[in-house]
Design a protein around this motif. Structure first.
Motif, PDB file in Angstrom:
ATOM      1  N   MET A  96     -40.517 -10.936  20.202  1.00 32.05           N
ATOM      2  CA  MET A  96     -40.613 -12.279  19.629  1.00 32.05           C
ATOM      3  C   MET A  96     -41.257 -12.243  18.239  1.00 32.05           C
ATOM      4  O   MET A  96     -40.857 -12.994  17.345  1.00 32.05           O
ATOM      5  N   THR A  97     -42.230 -11.370  18.041  1.00 33.48           N
ATOM      6  CA  THR A  97     -42.828 -11.199  16.717  1.00 33.48           C
ATOM      7  C   THR A  97     -41.777 -10.697  15.733  1.00 33.48           C
ATOM      8  O   THR A  97     -41.686 -11.182  14.598  1.00 33.48           O
ATOM      9  N   PHE A  98     -40.980  -9.744  16.169  1.00 29.40           N
ATOM     10  CA  PHE A  98     -39.892  -9.240  15.332  1.00 29.40           C
ATOM     11  C   PHE A  98     -38.892 -10.361  15.034  1.00 29.40           C
ATOM     12  O   PHE A  98     -38.413 -10.493  13.916  1.00 29.40           O
ATOM     13  N   GLY A  99     -38.594 -11.183  16.029  1.00 32.95           N
ATOM     14  CA  GLY A  99     -37.685 -12.320  15.845  1.00 32.95           C
ATOM     15  C   GLY A  99     -38.206 -13.312  14.820  1.00 32.95           C
ATOM     16  O   GLY A  99     -37.445 -13.849  14.015  1.00 32.95           O
ATOM     17  N   ILE A 100     -39.516 -13.554  14.820  1.00 35.88           N
ATOM     18  CA  ILE A 100     -40.113 -14.463  13.838  1.00 35.88           C
ATOM     19  C   ILE A 100     -39.993 -13.863  12.440  1.00 35.88           C
ATOM     20  O   ILE A 100     -39.667 -14.566  11.475  1.00 35.88           O
ATOM     21  N   MET A 101     -40.220 -12.550  12.311  1.00 37.97           N
ATOM     22  CA  MET A 101     -40.093 -11.905  11.000  1.00 37.97           C
ATOM     23  C   MET A 101     -38.655 -11.956  10.490  1.00 37.97           C
ATOM     24  O   MET A 101     -38.413 -12.248   9.315  1.00 37.97           O
ATOM     25  N   VAL A 102     -37.704 -11.700  11.370  1.00 38.90           N
ATOM     26  CA  VAL A 102     -36.294 -11.768  10.972  1.00 38.90           C
ATOM     27  C   VAL A 102     -35.925 -13.191  10.580  1.00 38.90           C
ATOM     28  O   VAL A 102     -35.212 -13.410   9.593  1.00 38.90           O
ATOM     29  N   SER A 103     -36.419 -14.172  11.310  1.00 43.63           N
ATOM     30  CA  SER A 103     -36.153 -15.570  10.978  1.00 43.63           C
ATOM     31  C   SER A 103     -36.735 -15.937   9.613  1.00 43.63           C
ATOM     32  O   SER A 103     -36.130 -16.713   8.867  1.00 43.63           O
ATOM     33  N   ALA A 104     -37.892 -15.381   9.276  1.00 43.54           N
ATOM     34  CA  ALA A 104     -38.494 -15.644   7.966  1.00 43.54           C
ATOM     35  C   ALA A 104     -37.619 -15.074   6.849  1.00 43.54           C
ATOM     36  O   ALA A 104     -37.366 -15.746   5.843  1.00 43.54           O
ATOM     37  N   ILE A 105     -37.131 -13.855   7.039  1.00 42.98           N
ATOM     38  CA  ILE A 105     -36.231 -13.245   6.050  1.00 42.98           C
ATOM     39  C   ILE A 105     -34.949 -14.047   5.954  1.00 42.98           C
ATOM     40  O   ILE A 105     -34.439 -14.317   4.859  1.00 42.98           O
ATOM     41  N   TRP A 106     -34.431 -14.460   7.097  1.00 40.11           N
ATOM     42  CA  TRP A 106     -33.225 -15.286   7.161  1.00 40.11           C
ATOM     43  C   TRP A 106     -33.434 -16.593   6.394  1.00 40.11           C
ATOM     44  O   TRP A 106     -32.554 -17.057   5.677  1.00 40.11           O
ATOM     45  N   GLY A 107     -34.612 -17.181   6.540  1.00 43.05           N
ATOM     46  CA  GLY A 107     -34.916 -18.421   5.837  1.00 43.05           C
ATOM     47  C   GLY A 107     -34.937 -18.232   4.325  1.00 43.05           C
ATOM     48  O   GLY A 107     -34.427 -19.082   3.582  1.00 43.05           O
ATOM     49  N   VAL A 108     -35.505 -17.128   3.862  1.00 47.39           N
ATOM     50  CA  VAL A 108     -35.525 -16.846   2.421  1.00 47.39           C
ATOM     51  C   VAL A 108     -34.098 -16.690   1.897  1.00 47.39           C
ATOM     52  O   VAL A 108     -33.745 -17.216   0.826  1.00 47.39           O
ATOM     53  N   ILE A 109     -33.260 -15.994   2.642  1.00 45.41           N
ATOM     54  CA  ILE A 109     -31.859 -15.822   2.246  1.00 45.41           C
ATOM     55  C   ILE A 109     -31.139 -17.174   2.251  1.00 45.41           C
ATOM     56  O   ILE A 109     -30.339 -17.463   1.357  1.00 45.41           O
ATOM     57  N   ALA A 110     -31.427 -18.022   3.235  1.00 46.59           N
ATOM     58  CA  ALA A 110     -30.811 -19.350   3.297  1.00 46.59           C
ATOM     59  C   ALA A 110     -31.182 -20.181   2.075  1.00 46.59           C
ATOM     60  O   ALA A 110     -30.327 -20.871   1.500  1.00 46.59           O
ATOM     61  N   ILE A 111     -32.427 -20.111   1.671  1.00 54.05           N
ATOM     62  CA  ILE A 111     -32.863 -20.849   0.478  1.00 54.05           C
ATOM     63  C   ILE A 111     -32.132 -20.323  -0.752  1.00 54.05           C
ATOM     64  O   ILE A 111     -31.647 -21.107  -1.580  1.00 54.05           O
ATOM     65  N   ALA A 112     -32.035 -19.006  -0.883  1.00 60.65           N
ATOM     66  CA  ALA A 112     -31.341 -18.411  -2.036  1.00 60.65           C
ATOM     67  C   ALA A 112     -29.862 -18.814  -2.057  1.00 60.65           C
ATOM     68  O   ALA A 112     -29.314 -19.135  -3.123  1.00 60.65           O
ATOM     69  N   LEU A 113     -29.214 -18.816  -0.894  1.00 61.27           N
ATOM     70  CA  LEU A 113     -27.808 -19.224  -0.836  1.00 61.27           C
ATOM     71  C   LEU A 113     -27.636 -20.695  -1.198  1.00 61.27           C
ATOM     72  O   LEU A 113     -26.687 -21.056  -1.905  1.00 61.27           O
ATOM     73  N   GLY A 114     -28.539 -21.529  -0.722  1.00 57.59           N
ATOM     74  CA  GLY A 114     -28.475 -22.947  -1.057  1.00 57.59           C
ATOM     75  C   GLY A 114     -28.656 -23.185  -2.546  1.00 57.59           C
ATOM     76  O   GLY A 114     -27.951 -24.007  -3.146  1.00 57.59           O
TER      77      GLY A 114
END
Length: 130
Positions: A96-114
């Motif tokens: 779950m800790t790894f999942g939170i870290m991946v979600s954080a990276i995913w969020g940064v990529i989502a912001i960049a794509l937007g």
């Protein structure tokens, strides 16, 4: 656009946090349901809108690469990562800790794509513009 792209990683980080704090069967199932609902109801339509600012040829080339390579590699990688975490002695909390870290990276990529979508004008490419 950025908000809709960011919604799924935020929901997944929240689901991982909830499961890490209280790993019950109900929360695991609720997290999985949240993932599926947000994937098909929010994330997928948002990704499709991103393709409206590129020409048709680029769109279909990119979609083929994403559908065949990125998704399959992601499935394989996630399975091996979970196996690796278990072999290293990390249990559900580690996953779950790894999942939170991946979600954080995913969020940064989502912001960049937007932001990139907005920079390209956020308007669909029409046949007259090609």
């Amino acid at each position: 656009m950025t908000a809709s792209l960011l919604l799924t990683p935020v929901l997944m980080a929240g689901a991982c946090l909830a499961i890490a704090l209280s790993p019950t069967f109900f929360l695991i199932q609720a997290g999985r349901a949240t993932q599926r609902i947000s994937q098909y109801g929010v994330a997928r339509p948002s990704r499709e809108i991103l393709f409206t600012v590129v020409d048709q040829q680029s769109k279909y080339k990119a979609k083929n690469v994403i559908d065949t390579t990125v998704y399959r590699f992601g499935d394989l990688t996630s399975a091996w990562m979970l196996t690796g975490l278990r072999a290293a002695g990390f249990g559900l909390l580690g996953a779950m800790t790894f999942g939170i870290m991946v979600s954080a990276i995913w969020g940064v990529i989502a912001i960049a794509l937007g932001q990139r979508y907005r920079a390209l004008g956020g308007k669909p490419v029409t046949a007259a513009a090609e």
